[in-house]
Every structure is written in C-alpha cells, then in structure tokens.
Design a protein around this motif. Structure first.
Motif, PDB file in Angstrom:
ATOM      1  N   TYR A  93       0.856  -1.173   0.000  1.00  3.66           N
ATOM      2  CA  TYR A  93       0.000   0.000   0.000  1.00  3.66           C
ATOM      3  C   TYR A  93       0.895   1.227   0.000  1.00  3.66           C
ATOM      4  N   ARG A  94       0.294   2.391  -0.244  1.00  2.00           N
ATOM      5  CA  ARG A  94       1.069   3.630  -0.305  1.00  2.00           C
ATOM      6  C   ARG A  94       0.541   4.617   0.725  1.00  2.00           C
ATOM      7  N   LYS A  95       1.445   5.219   1.493  1.00  2.00           N
ATOM      8  CA  LYS A  95       1.074   6.184   2.517  1.00  2.00           C
ATOM      9  C   LYS A  95       1.825   7.481   2.275  1.00  2.00           C
ATOM     10  N   LYS A  96       1.073   8.576   2.029  1.00  2.00           N
ATOM     11  CA  LYS A  96       1.685   9.895   1.848  1.00  2.00           C
ATOM     12  C   LYS A  96       2.236  10.381   3.176  1.00  2.00           C
ATOM     13  N   THR A 102       6.108   9.563  -0.448  1.00  2.00           N
ATOM     14  CA  THR A 102       5.214   8.429  -0.226  1.00  2.00           C
ATOM     15  C   THR A 102       6.053   7.265   0.280  1.00  2.00           C
ATOM     16  N   ILE A 103       5.577   6.606   1.347  1.00  2.00           N
ATOM     17  CA  ILE A 103       6.269   5.416   1.847  1.00  2.00           C
ATOM     18  C   ILE A 103       5.423   4.202   1.500  1.00  2.00           C
ATOM     19  N   THR A 104       6.087   3.138   1.056  1.00  2.00           N
ATOM     20  CA  THR A 104       5.386   1.958   0.553  1.00  2.00           C
ATOM     21  C   THR A 104       6.052   0.680   1.041  1.00  2.00           C
ATOM     22  N   PRO A 105       5.369  -0.128   1.855  1.00  2.00           N
ATOM     23  CA  PRO A 105       5.877  -1.472   2.136  1.00  2.00           C
ATOM     24  C   PRO A 105       5.831  -2.301   0.858  1.00  2.00           C
ATOM     25  N   ILE A 106       6.827  -3.128   0.652  1.00  2.00           N
ATOM     26  CA  ILE A 106       6.903  -3.906  -0.590  1.00  2.00           C
ATOM     27  C   ILE A 106       7.251  -5.366  -0.288  1.00  2.00           C
ATOM     28  N   ALA A 107       6.917  -6.235  -1.237  1.00  2.00           N
ATOM     29  CA  ALA A 107       7.307  -7.645  -1.187  1.00  2.00           C
ATOM     30  C   ALA A 107       7.547  -8.089  -2.611  1.00  2.00           C
ATOM     31  N   TYR A 142      11.837 -11.512  -0.931  1.00  2.00           N
ATOM     32  CA  TYR A 142      12.246 -10.345  -0.164  1.00  2.00           C
ATOM     33  C   TYR A 142      11.047  -9.483   0.218  1.00  2.00           C
ATOM     34  N   GLY A 143      11.281  -8.644   1.205  1.00  2.00           N
ATOM     35  CA  GLY A 143      10.295  -7.654   1.624  1.00  2.00           C
ATOM     36  C   GLY A 143      11.027  -6.451   2.182  1.00  2.00           C
ATOM     37  N   GLY A 144      10.347  -5.327   2.232  1.00  2.00           N
ATOM     38  CA  GLY A 144      11.000  -4.130   2.746  1.00  2.00           C
ATOM     39  C   GLY A 144      10.116  -2.916   2.580  1.00  2.00           C
ATOM     40  N   ALA A 145      10.733  -1.785   2.356  1.00  2.00           N
ATOM     41  CA  ALA A 145       9.978  -0.538   2.192  1.00  2.00           C
ATOM     42  C   ALA A 145      10.740   0.394   1.267  1.00  2.00           C
ATOM     43  N   LEU A 146       9.981   1.229   0.578  1.00  2.00           N
ATOM     44  CA  LEU A 146      10.611   2.258  -0.246  1.00  2.00           C
ATOM     45  C   LEU A 146       9.975   3.607   0.039  1.00  2.00           C
ATOM     46  N   VAL A 147      10.764   4.631  -0.113  1.00  2.00           N
ATOM     47  CA  VAL A 147      10.283   6.007  -0.008  1.00  2.00           C
ATOM     48  C   VAL A 147      10.417   6.641  -1.383  1.00  2.00           C
TER      49      VAL A 147
END
Length: 198
Positions: A93-96, A102-107, A142-147
């Motif tokens: 999902y994306r969170k402003k 925008t920060i986004t958890p990813i997999a 993998y999993g993580g987060a991106l900005v």
C-alpha cells in the motif's frame, strides 16, 4: 561500489536534476518501450552491485525489472560472477508522508541466472543423477519498504525511490528449514537501492 558511493552518486544526480529543472519546461511524453525507471542496487543476492531498468505495470501494482549483477573476485573469493535477474516487486500500500513523499511497504520475488562458468542448469555428466540440484538459477524472496519522492519541476527524472529490503535465496531457506545447525536469521540479508523515474 560501496553503499557510500551509491548514495553519493544518487545525491549528485538529485542535485543535478533539481538544478537543471529550474529552467526546465516539461517532461516529454515517452514511448511505450522506454523503461519507466532505471535503478542500481547494492547486495540482495543478485550481485554485489546490480543495475538495470524497469516498468510499472497494471497501474503500478507490479514493478518488473531486468538487472545485470556483478560480484568481483575480491568479494566472491573465487571468480568474477555475472548475474541476470528478473525482479518483480509488489507495493502493498502507499502512505503519503508529505507533499512529495510516499512510503510503501513492498514484497517480491526475483529469478536470477548465473551466466558464469562455475554453475550449471543441467547436471554435468561427471555427477550421478540427482547428486546436485542445478546451481545456475535461484529464486530470491524479499520484503521491505521504499520512499518515493516526486520532483515538482522535472527535466530528466520525474521522481526517485530509495528502498531497503531483507531477503533470502530459496536454497538458503531450505537449509535453514531442514538442517538444525543453520539458523533462520543467518540466511537473510539486506540490500539497498535507488530508482530514478523518467
């Protein structure tokens, strides 16, 4: 290339892009075959350093990338390693978190082919049947987060991602689950990377 060098290059590109953008007009419409972004990544089981390009597909539900990775002799303790990877990342999902952030958890999952001479896709005849699994193809989870940051007045790049991931290779995970001497925490590793959007 070390982490410090990756970030220095990224900051230089950001500075150049923002400076040049002050006299920019607008970003031209790109052709369908032009990638949506280019990237560089440090570590992550797809090379000590990997570079490539990717597309945002299905209204940004899937990021698909083709990457070339390299591990020098000094890091592999054997020969140079050359890798080709198809990496598929799913934003959860994306969170402003600001006007342009925008920060986004990813997999995701990546498929990597070692194109060097130390691995094989079919078992060499010198080994009995079933002695080894093919060693040239690996799958990374993998999993993580991106900005993500959008640039207000882009010229070359419309935005940038900085991301951090934790992942493992399927064979490492198999060893951790089947061999008591291998701890689960030991088979995971971290990587960082940067995407620049056209």
């Amino acid at each position: 290339m070390r982490i410090k060098e990756i970030f220095i290059v990224s900051i230089i590109v950001l500075f150049f892009n923002n400076s040049y953008a002050q006299e920019a007009i607008s970003v031209k419409e790109k052709s369908w075959y032009v990638p949506d972004y280019v990237k560089t990544q440090f570590a992550g089981n797809i090379g000590l350093v990997s570079v490539g390009a990717g597309y945002q597909l299905f209204d940004k539900v899937l990021y698909t990338e083709l990457l070339y990775g390299f591990v020098p002799k000094s890091a592999s303790k054997a020969d140079n390693i050359h890798l080709i990877t198809i990496k598929n990342t799913f934003p959860i999902y994306r969170k402003k978190i600001g006007d342009n952030l925008t920060i986004t958890p990813i997999a995701g999952i990546a498929t990597t082919l070692d194109i060097g001479t130390n691995t094989f896709t079919t078992l060499p005849s010198k080994y009995p049947d079933g002695y080894y699994f093919p060693t040239a193809v690996h799958f990374t989870l993998y999993g993580g987060a991106l900005v993500h940051k959008d640039f207000k007045k882009p010229k070359f790049f419309k935005g940038v991602d900085f991301y951090l991931e934790f992942g493992t290779v399927e064979t490492y995970l198999w060893y951790a689950l089947t061999i008591s001497e291998v701890d689960l925490i030991d088979v995971f590793s971290a990587d960082i990377g940067v995407n620049f959007y056209f």
